[in-house]
Design a protein around this motif. Structure first.
Motif, short mmCIF file in Angstrom:
data_model
loop_
_atom_site.label_atom_id
_atom_site.label_comp_id
_atom_site.label_asym_id
_atom_site.label_seq_id
_atom_site.Cartn_x
_atom_site.Cartn_y
_atom_site.Cartn_z
N LEU A 175 23.38 45.85 10.07
CA LEU A 175 24.62 45.09 10.14
C LEU A 175 25.11 45.09 11.58
N HIS A 176 25.66 43.97 12.02
CA HIS A 176 26.17 43.92 13.39
C HIS A 176 27.30 42.90 13.48
N ARG A 177 28.12 43.07 14.51
CA ARG A 177 29.22 42.15 14.76
C ARG A 177 29.29 41.84 16.24
N PRO A 178 29.28 40.55 16.63
CA PRO A 178 29.43 40.20 18.04
C PRO A 178 30.82 40.60 18.55
N LEU A 179 30.88 41.18 19.73
CA LEU A 179 32.15 41.60 20.31
C LEU A 179 32.55 40.76 21.51
N GLY A 180 31.66 39.91 21.97
CA GLY A 180 31.97 39.08 23.13
C GLY A 180 30.80 39.03 24.09
N ARG A 181 31.04 38.51 25.28
CA ARG A 181 30.01 38.40 26.31
C ARG A 181 30.62 38.80 27.65
N THR A 182 29.78 39.25 28.55
CA THR A 182 30.24 39.62 29.87
C THR A 182 29.34 38.97 30.91
N ASP A 183 29.94 38.40 31.95
CA ASP A 183 29.18 37.76 33.02
C ASP A 183 28.66 38.79 34.01
N TRP A 184 27.65 38.39 34.79
CA TRP A 184 27.13 39.20 35.88
C TRP A 184 27.79 38.80 37.19
N LYS A 185 28.02 39.79 38.05
CA LYS A 185 28.57 39.50 39.38
C LYS A 185 27.84 40.34 40.42
N LEU A 186 27.53 39.72 41.53
CA LEU A 186 26.89 40.41 42.66
C LEU A 186 27.99 40.83 43.63
N VAL A 187 28.01 42.11 43.99
CA VAL A 187 29.13 42.62 44.79
C VAL A 187 28.65 43.56 45.89
N ALA A 188 29.54 43.80 46.83
CA ALA A 188 29.33 44.78 47.89
C ALA A 188 30.69 45.26 48.36
N ALA A 189 30.72 46.44 48.98
CA ALA A 189 31.96 46.96 49.56
C ALA A 189 32.25 46.21 50.86
N PRO A 190 33.51 45.88 51.12
CA PRO A 190 33.83 45.11 52.34
C PRO A 190 33.44 45.84 53.62
N ASP A 191 33.55 47.17 53.67
CA ASP A 191 33.17 47.87 54.88
C ASP A 191 31.66 47.81 55.12
N TYR A 192 30.88 47.76 54.01
CA TYR A 192 29.43 47.61 54.16
C TYR A 192 29.10 46.25 54.78
N LEU A 193 29.78 45.21 54.32
CA LEU A 193 29.54 43.87 54.86
C LEU A 193 30.01 43.78 56.31
N ASP A 194 31.07 44.51 56.63
CA ASP A 194 31.53 44.52 58.03
C ASP A 194 30.46 45.14 58.93
N ARG A 195 29.78 46.15 58.44
CA ARG A 195 28.76 46.83 59.23
C ARG A 195 27.45 46.05 59.29
N LYS A 196 27.04 45.49 58.15
CA LYS A 196 25.72 44.86 58.04
C LYS A 196 25.75 43.35 58.26
N GLY A 197 26.92 42.75 58.13
CA GLY A 197 27.01 41.30 58.28
C GLY A 197 27.29 40.61 56.96
N TRP A 198 28.18 39.63 57.02
CA TRP A 198 28.55 38.89 55.82
C TRP A 198 27.55 37.73 55.64
#
Length: 314
Positions: A175-198
């Motif tokens: 037995l099962h019940r759908p609870l919803g869906r979740t999207d994928w997102k690609l992320v990074a920390a802003p300080d990492y992007l400041d160091r490595k380049g946006w």
């Protein structure tokens, strides 16, 4: 000690099963089922907070009433006999019906009793845990027990009443019940992007580093709309736990993709930056609840599933 299901053929033992319905000690039936599910007397005794000798006496009473051997003890394991396997099926049914009758008898009262939940670590930390206080306030007589694991588990083997799973469900009659869906997102920390380049385009990601999931590996594949092949990003390191990957990305070790519920608060607070919103080519992840007992027979399970649907968007 592990329980070995020992049956040399598919013959089902039918003798005297009707006597199960005449047993006065439901606790003995529960003890027998628990010993099998827990893998032995010692582990079942530990989980139930009783002595192994108490459980042994329960099994002995059942064997004397039914005049059969249910379990064989060896130096290394506990074997369930063919007769015991047949009794086990009936015992589970009797216990389920007994609980259903108790639910009916107390239908005018608030849902109560134990409820065992198994869920992935990130889902517990980011979806369940922040909202459990409201569930407890609404249903104070339901005693929740939550186990966290990122691997697929057997409901019976994990002693769970309900398991929350992410992704496509295996073919099953469960037995099962759908609870919803979740999207994928690609992320990074802003300080990492400041160091490595946006990065200005998805192909620029190859100049960065990726914090990778040990499993499943497909999470590490980065496909984008308009590109025929995935973008390859050099690995920074690999972790076997989704929450560990999140902490490493927050710490500025690289980029990674996550289910939205894991990092929505981080994005809102500015701790993480979403890269190329709407361009990541990854199907949303289904969230489902799996269970063995019909909701109509267990009110506390029903109200919990309804609550899960509300907080998960299902």
């Amino acid at each position: 000690m592990p329980v070995v299901i020992y049956c040399e053929n598919r013959q089902v033992w039918n003798g005297s099963l009707q006597k199960l319905h005449e047993l006065l000690r439901m606790g003995d039936l529960a003890a027998f089922v628990g010993i099998v599910d827990d893998g032995g007397f010692a582990e079942s005794a530990r989980r139930r907070g009783v002595s192994a000798s108490t459980l042994s006496r329960s099994v002995t009473r059942l064997e004397e009433q039914l005049k059969v051997t249910l379990l064989r003890r060896t130096t290394r394991s506990v074997e369930i006999t063919p007769e015991g396997a047949a009794v086990l099926v009936e015992a589970r049914g009797i216990l389920d019906r007994s609980e259903t009758l108790q639910e009916i008898a107390t239908s005018g009262q608030a849902p109560a009793g134990p409820l065992r939940v198994n869920a992935p670590v990130p889902y517990v930390l980011h979806v369940l845990a922040p909202r459990l206080a409201e569930f407890h306030a609404t249903y104070p007589d339901i005693q929740l027990s939550i186990d966290m694991t990122d691997t697929l588990v057997d409901l019976i083997g994990s002693h769970a009443d309900v398991a929350i799973r992410l992704g496509k469900l295996p073919d099953s009659d469960m037995l099962h019940r759908p609870l919803g869906r979740t999207d994928w997102k690609l992320v990074a920390a802003p300080d990492y992007l400041d160091r490595k380049g946006w990065p200005k385009s998805p192909t620029d990601l190859s100049q960065l580093e990726q914090v990778r999931f040990a499993a499943p590996d497909h999470i590490n594949t980065l496909r984008f709309a308009g590109l025929s092949t995935p973008v390859t990003v050099p690995p920074a390191l690999t972790a076997g736990n989704g929450e560990a990957v999140r902490q490493m990305v927050l710490g500025g070790l690289g980029i990674a993709r996550f289910s939205d519920f894991m990092i929505a608060d981080d994005i809102q607070a500015g701790r993480l930056i979403e890269l190329f919103p709407g361009q990541l080519d990854a199907a949303p992840l289904n969230i489902s609840a799996l269970y063995l007992t019909r909701v109509s027979g267990l009110r506390r399970l029903g109200v919990f599933l309804d609550w899960l649907g509300n907080i998960s968007g299902g």
